[in-house]
Write a protein that holds these residues in place. Sequence first.
Motif, PDB file in Angstrom:
ATOM      1  N   ASN A 165     -10.624   0.001   9.179  1.00 48.35           N
ATOM      2  CA  ASN A 165     -10.682   1.088  10.148  1.00 48.35           C
ATOM      3  C   ASN A 165     -12.028   1.802  10.086  1.00 48.35           C
ATOM      4  O   ASN A 165     -12.636   1.940   9.021  1.00 48.35           O
ATOM      5  N   THR A 206     -10.691   6.778  16.049  1.00 48.29           N
ATOM      6  CA  THR A 206     -10.737   5.700  15.064  1.00 48.29           C
ATOM      7  C   THR A 206     -10.053   4.459  15.619  1.00 48.29           C
ATOM      8  O   THR A 206      -9.206   4.550  16.501  1.00 48.29           O
ATOM      9  N   SER A 222     -12.007   6.970   6.375  1.00 44.56           N
ATOM     10  CA  SER A 222     -10.968   6.132   6.979  1.00 44.56           C
ATOM     11  C   SER A 222     -10.522   4.970   6.099  1.00 44.56           C
ATOM     12  O   SER A 222      -9.802   4.094   6.573  1.00 44.56           O
ATOM     13  N   GLU A 223     -10.945   4.922   4.826  1.00 44.44           N
ATOM     14  CA  GLU A 223     -10.525   3.829   3.929  1.00 44.44           C
ATOM     15  C   GLU A 223     -10.068   4.404   2.586  1.00 44.44           C
ATOM     16  O   GLU A 223     -10.869   4.620   1.670  1.00 44.44           O
ATOM     17  N   LYS A 242       0.854  -1.194   0.000  1.00 42.50           N
ATOM     18  CA  LYS A 242       0.000   0.000   0.000  1.00 42.50           C
ATOM     19  C   LYS A 242       0.886   1.240   0.000  1.00 42.50           C
ATOM     20  O   LYS A 242       1.198   1.810   1.043  1.00 42.50           O
ATOM     21  N   LEU A 280      -3.728  10.873   2.907  1.00 41.80           N
ATOM     22  CA  LEU A 280      -2.614  10.173   3.557  1.00 41.80           C
ATOM     23  C   LEU A 280      -1.370  11.048   3.703  1.00 41.80           C
ATOM     24  O   LEU A 280      -0.254  10.608   3.456  1.00 41.80           O
ATOM     25  N   ASN A 308     -17.519   5.060   8.753  1.00 40.29           N
ATOM     26  CA  ASN A 308     -16.169   5.257   8.215  1.00 40.29           C
ATOM     27  C   ASN A 308     -16.057   6.520   7.361  1.00 40.29           C
ATOM     28  O   ASN A 308     -15.017   6.791   6.776  1.00 40.29           O
ATOM     29  N   SER A 343      -8.384  -2.117   5.172  1.00 40.81           N
ATOM     30  CA  SER A 343      -7.784  -1.722   6.455  1.00 40.81           C
ATOM     31  C   SER A 343      -8.706  -2.043   7.622  1.00 40.81           C
ATOM     32  O   SER A 343      -8.242  -2.319   8.727  1.00 40.81           O
ATOM     33  N   GLU A 374      -5.954   6.153   6.637  1.00 37.98           N
ATOM     34  CA  GLU A 374      -6.230   4.994   7.491  1.00 37.98           C
ATOM     35  C   GLU A 374      -6.171   5.382   8.964  1.00 37.98           C
ATOM     36  O   GLU A 374      -6.914   4.863   9.781  1.00 37.98           O
ATOM     37  N   ARG A 375      -5.274   6.296   9.282  1.00 42.03           N
ATOM     38  CA  ARG A 375      -5.149   6.793  10.659  1.00 42.03           C
ATOM     39  C   ARG A 375      -5.010   8.305  10.615  1.00 42.03           C
ATOM     40  O   ARG A 375      -4.286   8.832   9.771  1.00 42.03           O
TER      41      ARG A 375
END
Length: 387
Positions: A159, A127, A199-200, A34, A87, A184, A157, A113-114
């Motif tokens: 998340n 999250t 979050s994806e 990724k 990201l 999400n 992920s 993702e975070r």
Amino acid sequence: MNKTFKIYAILFAIVLAVLALLEFSKNEVTDWRKNFEVDKKSPFGLYIFNQEAGNLFKNKLKKTEESPYYYYEEGKKYAPHNILVILREFDTYSWNRILQQVSEGSDAMVIAERFPRHLSDTLKFQTSMVSFDEQQKLKFTDKKFVNDSLNLDKLPSGNGFIYTQEENQILGKLIDKEKIPQPNFLKVKHGKGHIYLHSEPLFLTNYYLLKRGNEKYLENVFSYFPEREIVWFTENSSVTTSRSPLRVILANDALRYSWWLLLAGLLLFVVFNAKRKQRIVPVIEPLKNKSAEFVKSVGNLYLQEGDFHDMMAKKAQYFLNKVRMELMIETQILDETFAKKLHVKTGTSLEKINEAISLIKKAQDPYAPVMKEDLIRMNKILDEILK
């Protein structure tokens, strides 16, 4: 050209030939990492999204390689616009600049993702990993997008948001095989504007965009943006383009490996060649310890002088000092109490200790007659006491 150099050159050429054959014969392996890089054509790169972003946003997209901290000048007013962050890892000052623009009427979408701690603390959300299933589905909560879901069948992920304030609007959810929806995709009001949190980021990647119908999900996600200029802080904005003359070699795996092999071969040649021609290192004898010879010389000097009284006094002084330091016994008065303490701590008989005290007192008396036999006897007894 000497014989050794020829051998090294032949071996090096053979190694290069073997590596070239292996390189040409190997099968290309798909990179499933990724990376989320805008110029990568691997499954989880963003090459297709990067190419189609201009059409998606109706040519109102502006990419920048600056961080928000430098892009937004302090004190300068900007017209309301859209902000896209995918990201990116910004510092606190950059996130504050984005939040300031949103509070003044702009909208921002952060896809990651975070999320950074500073952003989650400011907007009051959390999250976490909410699903471990290999098959997941992304769906919208808006009924008009109910048929535009996206199936995740490769490395999702998992998340989602486990905590968010009630006033925040949930725009999308993640559904796994347990069919328990988890938020999400959020819309958070901040000042005069809004921040959208997804979050994806996999729905942006080449692998999913190449599947028929998945582009509808992407279009619906960005449909929440008002139609106005969009500033995208691209993922590679933090990486400065290499100006090195070797950038072409280092960018290609095969050339890069060959380059490092060449450098390693040259280094080995220099090391082995230098080793063969190194001058002989002379052997330096270490300095000898002559302490024993010095003590012997001093002892012979005393014997030649025949001053047995002085030698007894020094021996007595040395003995009493060791008693004070090691046995912790006061030596100012050499009486019966001193003898008993020395007897207890050394285990030597009182008879021998009393004899030693008598000889010590004799050594301390400058007018007492001393014989060679007294010195020998005293030295023997004191050594036995402190053995």
